[in-house]
Write a protein that holds these residues in place. Structure first.
Motif: not given
Length: 102
Positions: A44-62
């Motif tokens: 959406a125009e004002d919503r960002l989903l980030l997926t960060i993959i580091a050290m074999g793990q996935t972190v998600k930010a909304d």
């Protein structure tokens, strides 16, 4: 999964905050300690989903971008739960730095 909420106040307005976040996203990967991969999606125009993959793990930010703040949640896998504070702080600090740059 552990979830940590964050709030980054700003006085830029929604459109300018989004523009600055978009401009800063390409540099985010280079800031991950030990390296990593970042993907972003704007459902959406004002919503960002980030997926960060580091050290074999996935972190998600909304993240939700509003006129006076960016609020969001960082979902951290159990394997990284001991690092929930630093990971959440990394996301929040990165957003603050992106907003500060014009």
């Amino acid at each position: 999964m552990a979830s940590v909420n964050f709030d980054v106040p700003h006085d830029l307005g929604r459109a300018e905050a989004r523009r600055r976040i978009e401009q800063g996203l390409p540099k985010l990967e280079s800031k991950i300690p030990g390296g990593g991969q970042v993907t972003s999606e704007w459902p959406a125009e004002d919503r960002l989903l980030l997926t960060i993959i580091a050290m074999g793990q996935t972190v998600k930010a909304d993240m939700n971008i509003a006129d006076h703040a960016i609020t969001g949640t960082v979902a951290i896998p159990m394997m990284l739960s001991m690092m929930a504070g630093p990971i959440s702080e990394f996301v929040k600090t990165s957003a603050e730095k992106m907003l500060a740059k014009g």
